[in-house]
Write a protein that holds these residues in place. Structure first.
Motif, mmCIF file in Angstrom:
data_model
loop_
_atom_site.group_PDB
_atom_site.id
_atom_site.type_symbol
_atom_site.label_atom_id
_atom_site.label_comp_id
_atom_site.label_asym_id
_atom_site.label_seq_id
_atom_site.Cartn_x
_atom_site.Cartn_y
_atom_site.Cartn_z
ATOM 1 N N UNK A 203 0.625 -1.209 0.096
ATOM 2 C CA UNK A 203 -0.011 -0.015 0.140
ATOM 3 C C UNK A 203 1.096 1.378 0.354
ATOM 4 N N UNK A 204 1.496 1.234 0.990
ATOM 5 C CA UNK A 204 2.563 2.507 0.445
ATOM 6 C C UNK A 204 3.312 2.352 0.004
ATOM 7 N N UNK A 262 16.709 1.229 16.371
ATOM 8 C CA UNK A 262 15.775 0.565 15.600
ATOM 9 C C UNK A 262 16.560 0.186 14.745
ATOM 10 N N UNK A 263 16.683 -1.337 14.523
ATOM 11 C CA UNK A 263 17.026 -2.246 13.645
ATOM 12 C C UNK A 263 16.667 -3.583 13.167
ATOM 13 N N UNK A 264 16.236 -4.147 14.294
ATOM 14 C CA UNK A 264 15.622 -4.982 14.476
ATOM 15 C C UNK A 264 13.625 -5.377 13.103
ATOM 16 N N UNK A 265 13.283 -3.994 12.686
ATOM 17 C CA UNK A 265 12.526 -3.841 11.689
ATOM 18 C C UNK A 265 13.068 -2.898 10.856
ATOM 19 N N UNK A 266 14.160 -2.488 10.892
ATOM 20 C CA UNK A 266 14.422 -1.765 9.429
ATOM 21 C C UNK A 266 14.191 -2.032 7.611
ATOM 22 N N UNK A 271 8.279 3.146 6.067
ATOM 23 C CA UNK A 271 8.742 3.408 6.010
ATOM 24 C C UNK A 271 10.133 3.825 4.944
ATOM 25 N N UNK A 272 10.479 2.820 4.156
ATOM 26 C CA UNK A 272 10.877 2.151 3.157
ATOM 27 C C UNK A 272 11.003 3.052 1.927
ATOM 28 N N UNK A 273 9.672 2.756 1.293
ATOM 29 C CA UNK A 273 9.309 3.129 0.265
ATOM 30 C C UNK A 273 9.846 4.871 0.151
ATOM 31 N N UNK A 274 8.944 5.418 1.354
ATOM 32 C CA UNK A 274 9.353 6.410 1.128
ATOM 33 C C UNK A 274 11.180 7.114 1.418
ATOM 34 N N UNK A 281 12.800 9.998 6.837
ATOM 35 C CA UNK A 281 11.691 9.395 7.549
ATOM 36 C C UNK A 281 12.157 9.341 9.177
ATOM 37 N N UNK A 282 11.527 9.026 9.923
ATOM 38 C CA UNK A 282 11.993 8.418 11.027
ATOM 39 C C UNK A 282 10.594 7.834 11.507
#
Length: 465
Positions: A203-204, A262-266, A271-274, A281-282
């Protein structure tokens, strides 16, 4: 949170003393930017510069009005509604399932009643129709959009109350708090709830890819909130952008609560597509299936050796799978970020000067060195006639090769080495056509001494936008 994406640590010659950072236009640098060396200049002197070490100073984030306390009871009431929706729809709120659309309708109804302009954005993935929900608050500079978002879908295995009802509910209650306060921010506020994140941020991705380049350039920052109420919580902050990172760290520092990067969900959330599109991003995260260490349990409480969320992507991710304290703190941190960043200055005028005056030694016949300037708060691309003023103290300027590096790494050659140029120092103003590059970001002056027996240092340099 999506499981499919990749997871993501010799002395100078004598010189005059001078202020560590100055900026004629009066914009302030963030404390995090100082710590990383990615600094915009502060409006007043911050003390004498120490060679090789940027002067740190307090963060300049200030809001016109104090952010409200977000009632955690209100956030939990939204979670109860999402739980009821899942329970009535085969126990989940997954993409393409009735529970997802019912969740979307619930949030849209709240926003419509609060005075937002909302729209549904339809897309198709895995052969099934999905929707994003976009909500705009009236007013603010349309050329500077601050956006906050969260994915609304669950996995098919459970109701997804922490992942990611928690982020969705916290963003919703913050949007409603904006309405209750009648906030009139300088930046335009936009909120988003994304579909099909659990299938790989579909979606993003669709939303970002659908934006024309000019509209992407208007988004000054995107804040993502995916899992902010984990039952064995940690306090993790995204480190993708110094300014956005610092606003969350400032909030938790005032509570004397340590944070970690934050590294577990990076790369595993919206936020990744942005970020991939060049948008700053933050965000915040309270942990998923990684296990809490003994050191983390000592500083945050909870149980060492257990996952931050033992019900991650499981049927037990229900309304009982929430830590109220973490949900409360993170909801308030979101408010702090929105009120602070939305009250930021409008785009600086043309002619704004950004300057770095921290000394950087240039090794004799050695590797390259760089000096950074972080440009923030601007919209669109850099000028076609970007002025680069360089002041380098050196005993044989012909040894030097000088480049300007754009935030994307593109190099613009300012000066080649010339063995017959025996003059001292480089004090020059260069003009670069940087109109194809985004204005905001970390610009670098790169210098290398390519011959032996002469020494020097970068004294200062400036960019004029």
């Amino acid at each position: 949170m999506s499981p499919n994406a990749e997871r993501r640590t010799t002395p100078h010659p004598p010189r005059r003393s001078k202020s560590a950072w100055t900026r004629r236009a009066g914009l302030a640098a963030t404390a995090a930017g100082a710590a990383l060396g990615l600094l915009t200049a502060a409006p007043t002197a911050a003390g004498a510069a120490t060679p090789h070490r940027p002067t740190t100073h307090t963060s300049a984030h200030t809001a016109a009005l104090a952010a409200p306390d977000i009632p955690v009871a209100n956030v939990k009431a939204h979670l109860d509604q999402l739980q009821s929706i899942a329970s009535a729809n085969n126990g989940n709120r997954a993409h393409g399932r009735p529970g997802y659309r019912a969740s979307l309708d619930y949030i849209k109804g709240k926003l419509d009643a609060a005075g937002y302009t909302t729209r549904l954005q339809q897309f198709t993935t895995s052969g099934t129709t999905g929707w994003n929900l976009i909500a705009d608050w009236p007013g603010g500079d349309a050329n500077q959009v601050l956006m906050a978002g969260a994915h609304l879908d669950s996995v098919s295995a459970g109701p997804g109350i922490n992942d990611n009802g928690s982020g969705s509910a916290a963003v919703l209650e913050n949007a409603l708090a904006v309405s209750r306060a009648g906030l009139t921010p300088k930046k335009h506020l936009r909120f988003g709830w994304w579909g099909a994140e659990e299938l790989g941020m579909r979606g993003s991705q669709y939303y970002v890819n659908s934006l024309p380049a000019a509209e992407r350039a208007k988004i000054s920052g995107y804040l993502n909130f995916d899992m902010v109420g984990s039952p064995n919580p940690g306090y993790f902050v995204y480190d993708d952008n110094p300014e956005l990172e610092s606003v969350f760290k400032d909030f938790y520092a005032k509570l004397n609560i340590p944070t970690e990067i934050e590294t577990e969900g990076d790369g595993r959330s919206d936020h990744a597509p942005f970020k991939n599109a060049g948008i700053p991003v933050g965000g915040l995260f309270s942990g998923a299936d990684y296990r809490k260490t003994a050191a983390q349990a000592q500083k945050w409480g909870g149980t060492a050796g257990q996952p931050f969320d033992r019900c991650y992507h499981s049927s037990c991710d229900t309304s009982a799978n929430i830590n109220d304290t973490a949900l409360d703190r993170n909801s308030d941190a979101i408010a702090h970020a929105i009120w602070t960043l939305a009250a930021g200055s409008t785009t600086p005028p043309d002619g704004t000067v950004y300057e770095n005056t921290v000394d950087i030694t240039i090794p004799d016949n050695g590797p390259t060195v760089t000096s950074p300037i972080a440009v923030t708060g601007r919209t669109g691309n850099a000028p076609a006639a970007l002025k680069v003023e360089v002041d380098i103290k050196h005993s044989y300027r012909g040894d030097l090769v000088i480049d300007l590096l754009a935030p994307d790494g593109t190099a613009y050659r300012l000066k080649n080495a010339n063995s017959s140029d025996s003059a001292h120092d480089v004090k020059e103003t260069y003009t670069v056509d940087a109109s194809s590059k985004r204005a905001n970001g970390a610009w670098m002056l790169r210098v290398q001494d390519v011959a032996a027996q002469d020494t020097g240092y970068i004294d200062s340099w400036k960019l004029t936008f």
